[in-house]
Write an enzyme that holds these catalytic residues in place. Structure first.
Site, PDB file in Angstrom:
ATOM      1  N   GLY A 140      83.645  47.716  76.478  1.00 48.10           N
ATOM      2  CA  GLY A 140      82.358  47.047  76.534  1.00 48.10           C
ATOM      3  C   GLY A 140      82.314  45.709  75.824  1.00 48.10           C
ATOM      4  O   GLY A 140      83.347  45.040  75.659  1.00 48.10           O
ATOM      5  N   GLY A 176      68.973  30.595  74.101  1.00 46.78           N
ATOM      6  CA  GLY A 176      69.804  30.919  75.268  1.00 46.78           C
ATOM      7  C   GLY A 176      68.906  31.214  76.460  1.00 46.78           C
ATOM      8  O   GLY A 176      68.088  32.132  76.394  1.00 46.78           O
ATOM      9  N   ALA A 179      70.561  34.748  81.812  1.00 43.74           N
ATOM     10  CA  ALA A 179      69.840  35.828  82.485  1.00 43.74           C
ATOM     11  C   ALA A 179      68.898  36.538  81.510  1.00 43.74           C
ATOM     12  O   ALA A 179      67.681  36.566  81.706  1.00 43.74           O
ATOM     13  CB  ALA A 179      70.839  36.818  83.085  1.00 43.74           C
ATOM     14  N   GLU A 183      64.612  36.054  81.248  1.00 46.72           N
ATOM     15  CA  GLU A 183      63.715  37.145  81.651  1.00 46.72           C
ATOM     16  C   GLU A 183      62.948  37.721  80.467  1.00 46.72           C
ATOM     17  O   GLU A 183      61.760  38.031  80.575  1.00 46.72           O
ATOM     18  CB  GLU A 183      64.460  38.228  82.461  1.00 46.72           C
ATOM     19  CG  GLU A 183      65.522  38.990  81.710  1.00 46.72           C
ATOM     20  CD  GLU A 183      66.377  39.919  82.600  1.00 46.72           C
ATOM     21  OE1 GLU A 183      66.498  39.666  83.817  1.00 46.72           O
ATOM     22  OE2 GLU A 183      66.923  40.897  82.059  1.00 46.72           O
ATOM     23  N   GLY A 260      74.761  35.337  75.218  1.00 48.43           N
ATOM     24  CA  GLY A 260      75.831  35.998  75.964  1.00 48.43           C
ATOM     25  C   GLY A 260      76.486  37.095  75.144  1.00 48.43           C
ATOM     26  O   GLY A 260      76.079  37.382  74.020  1.00 48.43           O
ATOM     27  N   HIS A 433      55.520  41.534 110.194  1.00 53.49           N
ATOM     28  CA  HIS A 433      54.497  40.549 109.871  1.00 53.49           C
ATOM     29  C   HIS A 433      53.297  41.250 109.265  1.00 53.49           C
ATOM     30  O   HIS A 433      52.906  42.287 109.789  1.00 53.49           O
ATOM     31  CB  HIS A 433      54.077  39.827 111.150  1.00 53.49           C
ATOM     32  CG  HIS A 433      53.041  38.769 110.941  1.00 53.49           C
ATOM     33  ND1 HIS A 433      53.327  37.572 110.329  1.00 53.49           N
ATOM     34  CD2 HIS A 433      51.726  38.740 111.236  1.00 53.49           C
ATOM     35  CE1 HIS A 433      52.218  36.842 110.278  1.00 53.49           C
ATOM     36  NE2 HIS A 433      51.239  37.540 110.826  1.00 53.49           N
TER      37      HIS A 433
END
Lengths: 471, 471
Positions: A140, A176, A179, A183, A260, A433
């Protein structure tokens, strides 16, 4: 005490457990070596708690806008941050428990402790020597925390600590804008925290398309302050922290560092494999077999630093676990790249990103969601999606987007890219639609027209008696 | 006064305008004949206002549940139904205006009035005679209103009237639990109206899979009363209406009749085409060319009663408009069937529905969303999705669902079915984490295991030097 195994797996996170599933199909003579926590990064401190927090923030944000639908009372809505965080932990603990059950079953096959390579087929775990014909590194990663940020002590959080907080302060800086930073910064802002985001690059959230990035930055900036293009550094001012970046600065009570993750391959005697490591300290490996440089050693998941995404970690664990017990490794086709960032609108990069493409060789189809019908109905009409198609083949190569329900559009595009479809072939599917997928269709039609197929129908002709079959 | 055209299009709705776009590419000598309103069913009284209302209802419903995320104040939220309806009309008018602009440009090519066939190539419009080498019937449809419901006068609404209301009463009955009835009944209930739904069939919203239908009915019943399996009839009780169905009854102030639509082909001298009509009064046609029984007459859109869905109407208009100006009609492949009902969770039928399949020839893969991770994070963990795959070919044939964000999952499945993918091929795409698409993957894996591929990986093997290429 010292035993010899067919396969040793180091690490019981997502990649290690995925490898384990395959290894067990071939041999009972395996061992799982794990240091510290059980439970995966994903379930404990990654995807699961972050997305649970983000869903709460999205729900609250939507409700604050209820007035635009013709509803009242939204001004009385309040966030109880401790309660939000308790819910995050409650759900998180459930997800982690699912993982722990799996590893409990494994007790007789497990060793607790840190494994160090002595040789490619010999590990030291404390006093113990573990011999294994094959070894899988699935150790990890951990958050990168430069020392100037570490010096802030408890006023500095990473994703390891964030979800453990009882409450959150009224002002936070997020360092940072990748990602996670993008978010989480948006989610914290939506929960009422005064957030300032800092990114050293002009691009955020993994985007490389300048137009999509500009839209994404503008949409996030409408919700919280963002300073891009300068490295940030902290100065302690009594109880507060002032974060400087070029001429900009902001005051915060706590700082979330989202710079990161680094692979956990640095304290495990990796140098004893006897091969040259890359600049990140990661050994060279073949991403299609996960084998390290012809050695009886495999690597998988965040440890490989290849694609630190859960679904890729599972694939890499699968590949390593499939190959390790076998004499000769087999090579697998990796899936089409797919990266999603859970901002709102959703950011995603599918297939080949803009920066990997030669603009002369592609056409770009585009849709702006500001006037898209369904997006207007749902009051989510913001965002831009761009698709990239190869001029020579008409094939869809990739897309970048910051678009409402972008994660779903990204999956549809990922399937199209995976199946090597042309723009016309994708346009041949039904678009209901009114749906957001009609926005994607607008981008595809834009691309199709630039490919010289402006007048071509979306429908395929069919052969039959009595009718001209053309095309 | 009397003129001769290459092509006459009767009706300026979605299908007529779609046909027009193609006809104009071939000839300037065309005419568009329209009776009454300009603007399409879709924009005026169909998809657009209904989905705008539904989005408001969904937004309100989600916000009432804000407490489960750790937020307070939701009990103070109130719906202002007149304001909700004003917003619906404001957006609706914008969508209609987009259509009207197109038809305004067309004035010199337009005739206002009702067209009647005298012969296959001669129409009467009032006193005028219109000769045309080819004629396209695109006259649309209108709500079915049996006379016992029509007798309720202004206390009976259809989709033609619903969105014109200044406000809505506190109790409503919705007659018909098809697509429109189901989605509008739920929306009205979520806006605080006491709704009772009546369906003569046990199946709702176009579902044919008994398991999915059972889930859908249960989920809707948790929000409003539904009586199924008996025909409903009204009894006027002073100011109120009592609706009876078998032993059940409910009191309402107004009734919304949603019993489907009938094609507008009954007052246009269709009998003068000299061919036998089906039991709905619709002439026989080839759905791949839209030509009527070898005549120089084409039909498109709701008038054909084939697939009364906007995207199909556009395709049929395209096909008719492509073929009419040409000497010989060409045959087109129709798209994979896709029907979406905008309930929440979303109902959808993709490809071949359950009822069209032989259970011996398929396997069924299933996912229950109650424990799906992302659905739990967003507090939308309800619903069932079932996919149908062909035993002999492993191909995905279709799916039915009542699932969170079902409309997006339905598009992904539609692309897979359209491209004739096997279950394994679809499993080869990337599924990000944590997303609702992982729920779909669970169903696909379930199907894959029943196809005998339990141990098969989702990843494809690739050939390369030095590795065993298998599979």
């Amino acid at each position: 005490m010292n035993r010899s195994y067919d396969v040793a797996i180091i690490g019981s996170g997502s990649a290690g457990l995925s490898a384990l599933r395959e290894v067990r199909k071939q041999t009972d003579n395996f061992v799982l070596i794990n240091d510290g926590f059980y439970g995966t990064t994903c379930a404990r401190v990654g995807c699961m708690p972050s997305k649970t927090l983000i869903e709460a923030a999205i729900a609250f944000h939507r409700c604050k806008a209820l007035g635009s639908f013709g509803m009242g009372g939204a001004e009385g809505l309040v966030v109880d941050i401790p309660a939000v965080l308790r819910r995050v932990r409650r759900l998180r603990d459930g997800f982690v428990a699912g993982m722990l059950k799996l590893t409990d079953e494994m007790k007789e096959h497990s060793i607790a402790g840190r494994a160090r390579f002595l040789e490619p087929q010999i590990l030291a775990v404390g006093e113990r020597r573990v011999h294994a014909k094959k070894i899988i590194i699935a150790t990890g990663s951990r958050p990168v925390v430069p020392k100037e940020w570490a010096a802030l002590g408890t006023r500095m959080l990473t994703s390891d600590d964030l979800f453990e907080q009882e409450t959150l302060p009224s002002r936070m800086a997020v360092i940072g804008m990748g990602a996670l930073g993008s978010e989480i910064a948006q989610a914290l802002a939506r929960l009422g925290i005064e957030v300032t985001g800092f990114g050293s690059d002009e691009h955020i959230a993994g985007l490389s398309d300048p137009d999509v990035n500009r839209q994404a930055v503008a949409l996030l900036r409408a919700e919280f302050a963002i300073h891009l293009g300068q490295a940030a550094e902290p100065v302690i001012e009594g109880e507060r922290i002032r974060v400087h970046a070029g001429n900009e600065s902001a005051v915060a009570d706590k700082v979330l560092v989202a710079l990161g993750r680094r692979p956990n391959v640095d304290q495990m005697g990796i140098e004893n494999l006897g091969i040259e490591l890359d600049k990140h300290g990661v050994p060279p490996f073949d991403a299609r077999s996960m084998q390290i440089a012809g050695l009886p050693v495999y690597i998988a998941g965040d440890a490989s630093r290849h694609l630190p995404l859960l679904h890729e970690a599972l694939d890499e664990g699968y590949i390593a676990g499939y190959n390790a017990p076998r004499n000769e490794p087999v090579c697998f086709e990796r899936r089409v790249p797919l990266a999603i960032v859970f901002t709102d609108p959703g950011i995603a990069v599918v297939g080949q990103s803009f920066k990997t493409l030669n603009e002369d060789e592609i056409v770009i189809g585009e849709v702006d969601f500001s006037s898209q019908a369904r997006a207007r109905m749902a009051e989510v009409n913001h965002g831009l999606l761009r698709v990239y198609a190869e001029r020579s083949s008409d094939r869809l190569l990739g897309a970048e987007m910051c678009a409402p329900q972008g994660e779903h559009l990204a999956h549809l595009l990922a399937l199209a890219v995976q199946r090597k479809l042309t723009v016309r072939e994708l346009l041949g599917m039904p678009f209901y639609h009114p749906v957001l997928e009609e926005g994607l269709r607008t981008a595809l039609r834009d691309a199709a027209s630039k490919l010289g197929g402006a007048a071509a129908p979306d429908l395929g002709y069919c052969d039959r008696m009595g009718a001209d079959a053309i095309d």
